[in-house]
Design a protein around this motif. Structure first.
Motif, PDB file in Angstrom:
ATOM      1  N   LEU A  22      53.243 -72.663  89.339  1.00  8.73           N
ATOM      2  CA  LEU A  22      55.030 -72.577  88.068  1.00  8.73           C
ATOM      3  C   LEU A  22      55.848 -70.886  88.028  1.00  8.73           C
ATOM      4  O   LEU A  22      55.195 -70.575  87.699  1.00  8.73           O
ATOM      5  N   LEU A  23      56.870 -71.654  88.459  1.00 14.61           N
ATOM      6  CA  LEU A  23      57.754 -70.321  88.366  1.00 14.61           C
ATOM      7  C   LEU A  23      59.238 -70.565  88.110  1.00 14.61           C
ATOM      8  O   LEU A  23      59.132 -71.737  87.574  1.00 14.61           O
ATOM      9  N   TRP A  72      53.403 -87.003  84.436  1.00 16.54           N
ATOM     10  CA  TRP A  72      53.303 -86.025  85.699  1.00 16.54           C
ATOM     11  C   TRP A  72      51.960 -85.689  86.038  1.00 16.54           C
ATOM     12  O   TRP A  72      50.685 -85.404  85.476  1.00 16.54           O
ATOM     13  N   LYS A  73      51.604 -86.586  87.539  1.00 18.82           N
ATOM     14  CA  LYS A  73      51.167 -85.569  88.662  1.00 18.82           C
ATOM     15  C   LYS A  73      51.503 -85.671  89.622  1.00 18.82           C
ATOM     16  O   LYS A  73      52.270 -85.580  90.182  1.00 18.82           O
ATOM     17  N   GLY A  74      50.821 -84.303  89.903  1.00 18.75           N
ATOM     18  CA  GLY A  74      51.705 -83.171  90.400  1.00 18.75           C
ATOM     19  C   GLY A  74      50.909 -83.310  91.936  1.00 18.75           C
ATOM     20  O   GLY A  74      51.201 -82.757  92.909  1.00 18.75           O
ATOM     21  N   GLY A  75      50.313 -84.286  92.113  1.00 22.24           N
ATOM     22  CA  GLY A  75      49.665 -84.790  93.137  1.00 22.24           C
ATOM     23  C   GLY A  75      48.745 -85.363  93.733  1.00 22.24           C
ATOM     24  O   GLY A  75      48.345 -85.848  92.744  1.00 22.24           O
ATOM     25  N   VAL A 103      57.972 -75.637  90.552  1.00 22.98           N
ATOM     26  CA  VAL A 103      56.298 -76.104  90.641  1.00 22.98           C
ATOM     27  C   VAL A 103      56.203 -76.327  92.030  1.00 22.98           C
ATOM     28  O   VAL A 103      56.891 -77.182  92.859  1.00 22.98           O
ATOM     29  N   MET A 104      55.474 -75.659  93.480  1.00 18.98           N
ATOM     30  CA  MET A 104      55.422 -75.583  94.042  1.00 18.98           C
ATOM     31  C   MET A 104      53.917 -75.408  94.634  1.00 18.98           C
ATOM     32  O   MET A 104      53.180 -75.239  93.903  1.00 18.98           O
ATOM     33  N   PRO A 105      53.305 -76.424  95.750  1.00 20.69           N
ATOM     34  CA  PRO A 105      51.825 -75.816  96.534  1.00 20.69           C
ATOM     35  C   PRO A 105      51.075 -74.471  96.605  1.00 20.69           C
ATOM     36  O   PRO A 105      51.974 -73.596  96.342  1.00 20.69           O
ATOM     37  N   LEU A 106      50.390 -74.382  96.753  1.00 22.56           N
ATOM     38  CA  LEU A 106      49.429 -72.779  96.673  1.00 22.56           C
ATOM     39  C   LEU A 106      49.691 -72.885  98.187  1.00 22.56           C
ATOM     40  O   LEU A 106      50.130 -74.352  98.992  1.00 22.56           O
ATOM     41  N   ARG A 107      50.071 -71.739  99.592  1.00 22.33           N
ATOM     42  CA  ARG A 107      49.518 -71.423 100.526  1.00 22.33           C
ATOM     43  C   ARG A 107      48.138 -72.006 101.466  1.00 22.33           C
ATOM     44  O   ARG A 107      47.820 -72.644 100.417  1.00 22.33           O
ATOM     45  N   ALA A 137      60.902 -80.304  90.464  1.00 29.36           N
ATOM     46  CA  ALA A 137      62.258 -78.884  90.003  1.00 29.36           C
ATOM     47  C   ALA A 137      62.905 -79.682  89.144  1.00 29.36           C
ATOM     48  O   ALA A 137      62.645 -80.892  88.627  1.00 29.36           O
ATOM     49  N   VAL A 138      63.106 -78.630  88.227  1.00 26.21           N
ATOM     50  CA  VAL A 138      62.986 -78.866  86.920  1.00 26.21           C
ATOM     51  C   VAL A 138      64.624 -78.618  86.450  1.00 26.21           C
ATOM     52  O   VAL A 138      65.158 -76.744  86.418  1.00 26.21           O
ATOM     53  N   GLU A 139      65.879 -78.671  86.021  1.00 27.62           N
ATOM     54  CA  GLU A 139      66.768 -78.082  85.238  1.00 27.62           C
ATOM     55  C   GLU A 139      67.222 -78.878  83.963  1.00 27.62           C
ATOM     56  O   GLU A 139      66.404 -79.924  83.813  1.00 27.62           O
ATOM     57  N   VAL A 140      67.605 -77.613  83.100  1.00 26.19           N
ATOM     58  CA  VAL A 140      68.015 -77.873  81.727  1.00 26.19           C
ATOM     59  C   VAL A 140      69.159 -77.876  81.388  1.00 26.19           C
ATOM     60  O   VAL A 140      70.457 -77.085  82.095  1.00 26.19           O
TER      61      VAL A 140
END
Length: 187
Positions: free
Chosen positions: A64-65, A164-167, A85-89, A107-110
């Motif tokens: 998460l960034l 939310w389910k991340g995968g 939010v991205m997966p790990l390498r 992806a999130v935008e406020v």
């Protein structure tokens, strides 16, 4: 996000030459967009959402960034989602740059007054085209999260909770949006 700044075609690489002027610079399909510095409320909304998502992302192996972090989709498109939010390498480590993993999980935008139109149209279309499974637009004034899933052309407005389910193999995260917006709005 304001209107396009020029009619001239921009590249993602060209963004690297833009001086640090306090604005967020993005290019989508060769069109340059500028956004002024976010408000304190906008930043509180991001900080609180980051706080809610971070433990879950760590637990399920996601990264998460928050912006500014460059997400480049080809030569003519580079954006900076407020949260991503991205997966790990493949080796289980975090990416050093977006191209290390090449995809987003969320992806999130406020929303801000100047970004609503682009967030709801241009960015939504971009994230759908790029196969981002979920795109959230956080509307603090409306106290809801607009959720777009995959290529679905309809929005789901979430006000009480959002799940939310991340995968596929991940547990479900449930966020109490009523409590979230109360914190963001200082209640």
């Amino acid at each position: 996000m304001g209107m396009p700044q020029t009619e001239e075609l921009w590249t993602a690489e060209r963004l690297q030459s833009v001086p640090d002027d306090g604005w967020r610079h993005e290019v989508i399909d060769g069109v340059h967009y500028m956004t002024p510095a976010p408000t304190f409320r906008h930043q509180r909304a991001l900080a609180e959402l980051f706080t809610l998502l971070q433990p879950y992302c760590k637990r399920v192996g996601l990264d998460l960034l928050f912006a500014p972090a460059a997400v480049r989709f080809g030569k003519l498109t580079e954006v900076q989602p407020d949260l991503l939010v991205m997966p790990l390498r493949n080796d289980g480590r975090r990416a050093e740059q977006f191209s290390d993993v090449g995809r987003l999980v969320l992806a999130v935008e406020v929303l801000s007054p100047g970004t609503a139109q682009v967030d709801r149209t241009v960015k939504r279309a971009l994230y759908q085209r790029e196969g981002v499974p979920e795109y959230w637009i956080v509307d603090v004034n409306g106290r809801c999260v607009e959720r777009w899933r995959g290529e679905c052309g309809t929005v789901e407005k979430c006000g009480g909770t959002i799940e939310w389910k991340g995968g596929a193999n991940c547990e479900v995260l449930v966020i109490d949006l009523t409590a979230y917006f109360a914190v963001v709005c200082g209640e």
